[in-house]
Design a protein around this motif. Structure first.
Motif, PDB file in Angstrom:
ATOM      1  N   SER A  11      27.240  29.331  50.253  1.00  0.00           N
ATOM      2  CA  SER A  11      26.720  30.635  50.686  1.00  0.00           C
ATOM      3  C   SER A  11      27.825  31.679  50.711  1.00  0.00           C
ATOM      4  O   SER A  11      27.632  32.822  50.290  1.00  0.00           O
ATOM      5  N   MET A  12      28.990  31.296  51.194  1.00  0.00           N
ATOM      6  CA  MET A  12      30.125  32.223  51.197  1.00  0.00           C
ATOM      7  C   MET A  12      30.571  32.534  49.776  1.00  0.00           C
ATOM      8  O   MET A  12      30.973  33.661  49.479  1.00  0.00           O
ATOM      9  N   GLY A  13      30.484  31.566  48.878  1.00  0.00           N
ATOM     10  CA  GLY A  13      30.831  31.800  47.478  1.00  0.00           C
ATOM     11  C   GLY A  13      29.879  32.774  46.811  1.00  0.00           C
ATOM     12  O   GLY A  13      30.295  33.589  45.986  1.00  0.00           O
ATOM     13  N   ILE A  14      28.606  32.695  47.161  1.00  0.00           N
ATOM     14  CA  ILE A  14      27.628  33.637  46.607  1.00  0.00           C
ATOM     15  C   ILE A  14      27.986  35.058  47.016  1.00  0.00           C
ATOM     16  O   ILE A  14      27.968  35.982  46.200  1.00  0.00           O
ATOM     17  N   VAL A  15      28.336  35.240  48.272  1.00  0.00           N
ATOM     18  CA  VAL A  15      28.710  36.574  48.757  1.00  0.00           C
ATOM     19  C   VAL A  15      29.996  37.042  48.086  1.00  0.00           C
ATOM     20  O   VAL A  15      30.095  38.183  47.617  1.00  0.00           O
ATOM     21  N   ALA A  16      30.987  36.165  47.999  1.00  0.00           N
ATOM     22  CA  ALA A  16      32.282  36.559  47.434  1.00  0.00           C
ATOM     23  C   ALA A  16      32.180  36.869  45.946  1.00  0.00           C
ATOM     24  O   ALA A  16      32.646  37.918  45.490  1.00  0.00           O
ATOM     25  N   PHE A  17      31.594  35.965  45.173  1.00  0.00           N
ATOM     26  CA  PHE A  17      31.491  36.192  43.735  1.00  0.00           C
ATOM     27  C   PHE A  17      30.561  37.349  43.408  1.00  0.00           C
ATOM     28  O   PHE A  17      30.784  38.089  42.460  1.00  0.00           O
ATOM     29  N   GLY A  18      29.493  37.507  44.197  1.00  0.00           N
ATOM     30  CA  GLY A  18      28.612  38.658  43.996  1.00  0.00           C
ATOM     31  C   GLY A  18      29.319  39.971  44.261  1.00  0.00           C
ATOM     32  O   GLY A  18      29.160  40.939  43.528  1.00  0.00           O
ATOM     33  N   GLY A  19      30.125  40.011  45.307  1.00  0.00           N
ATOM     34  CA  GLY A  19      30.886  41.219  45.632  1.00  0.00           C
ATOM     35  C   GLY A  19      31.930  41.547  44.588  1.00  0.00           C
ATOM     36  O   GLY A  19      32.103  42.709  44.207  1.00  0.00           O
ATOM     37  N   ILE A  20      32.638  40.525  44.111  1.00  0.00           N
ATOM     38  CA  ILE A  20      33.656  40.754  43.077  1.00  0.00           C
ATOM     39  C   ILE A  20      33.005  41.251  41.790  1.00  0.00           C
ATOM     40  O   ILE A  20      33.474  42.206  41.164  1.00  0.00           O
ATOM     41  N   GLY A  21      31.922  40.607  41.390  1.00  0.00           N
ATOM     42  CA  GLY A  21      31.227  41.027  40.170  1.00  0.00           C
ATOM     43  C   GLY A  21      30.679  42.433  40.280  1.00  0.00           C
ATOM     44  O   GLY A  21      30.790  43.234  39.350  1.00  0.00           O
ATOM     45  N   TYR A  22      30.081  42.746  41.426  1.00  0.00           N
ATOM     46  CA  TYR A  22      29.540  44.091  41.617  1.00  0.00           C
ATOM     47  C   TYR A  22      30.654  45.135  41.604  1.00  0.00           C
ATOM     48  O   TYR A  22      30.507  46.196  40.987  1.00  0.00           O
ATOM     49  N   ASN A  23      31.759  44.836  42.269  1.00  0.00           N
ATOM     50  CA  ASN A  23      32.861  45.789  42.334  1.00  0.00           C
ATOM     51  C   ASN A  23      33.446  46.067  40.953  1.00  0.00           C
ATOM     52  O   ASN A  23      33.658  47.226  40.577  1.00  0.00           O
ATOM     53  N   PHE A  24      33.684  45.035  40.178  1.00  0.00           N
ATOM     54  CA  PHE A  24      34.258  45.244  38.848  1.00  0.00           C
ATOM     55  C   PHE A  24      33.245  45.863  37.893  1.00  0.00           C
ATOM     56  O   PHE A  24      33.607  46.645  37.021  1.00  0.00           O
ATOM     57  N   MET A  25      31.969  45.528  38.045  1.00  0.00           N
ATOM     58  CA  MET A  25      30.948  46.155  37.195  1.00  0.00           C
ATOM     59  C   MET A  25      30.822  47.630  37.526  1.00  0.00           C
ATOM     60  O   MET A  25      30.716  48.474  36.632  1.00  0.00           O
ATOM     61  N   PHE A  26      30.866  47.976  38.805  1.00  0.00           N
ATOM     62  CA  PHE A  26      30.796  49.377  39.210  1.00  0.00           C
ATOM     63  C   PHE A  26      32.005  50.151  38.680  1.00  0.00           C
ATOM     64  O   PHE A  26      31.864  51.265  38.172  1.00  0.00           O
ATOM     65  N   ASP A  27      33.202  49.552  38.795  1.00  0.00           N
ATOM     66  CA  ASP A  27      34.404  50.208  38.281  1.00  0.00           C
ATOM     67  C   ASP A  27      34.376  50.334  36.769  1.00  0.00           C
ATOM     68  O   ASP A  27      34.883  51.311  36.208  1.00  0.00           O
ATOM     69  N   THR A  28      33.798  49.360  36.084  1.00  0.00           N
ATOM     70  CA  THR A  28      33.730  49.414  34.626  1.00  0.00           C
ATOM     71  C   THR A  28      32.772  50.501  34.165  1.00  0.00           C
ATOM     72  O   THR A  28      33.066  51.255  33.236  1.00  0.00           O
TER      73      THR A  28
END
Length: 70
Positions: A11-28
Motif C-alpha cells: 500500500s505504501m508502495g502504491i502511494v510512493a510510486f504513484g506520487g513519483i510517476g505523477y510528479n515526473f509526468m506533470f513536470d514532463t
C-alpha cells in the motif's frame, strides 16, 4: 503478522510510486524545456512498473487473506 506487513508495504508502495510517476509526468508535460529528457521517461516507466507490481502484490495478499481466513 507477515501478511499484514506485506499489505502495508505494498500500500505504501502504491502511494510512493504513484506520487513519483505523477510528479515526473506533470513536470514532463508542463516543463519549460519543451522535450522531456530520457531520465524523465525512464523514471515514469519505472514508477509505472513499480506501481503495477505493488497493485498485484496487494491484490494477491488480500485475496490470499480472504480465502485463508475462512
Amino acid at each position: 503478522m507477515f501478511n499484514i506487513i506485506i499489505i502495508v508495504a505494498t500500500s505504501m508502495g502504491i502511494v510512493a510510486f504513484g506520487g513519483i510517476g505523477y510528479n515526473f509526468m506533470f513536470d514532463t508535460v508542463n516543463g519549460i524545456g519543451g522535450y522531456p529528457s530520457w531520465l524523465d521517461v525512464y523514471i515514469i516507466f519505472a514508477s509505472g512498473v513499480g506501481l503495477g507490481v505493488c497493485i498485484l502484490g496487494l491484490y494477491d495478499q488480500l485475496v490470499y487473506e480472504y480465502f485463508e481466513g475462512k
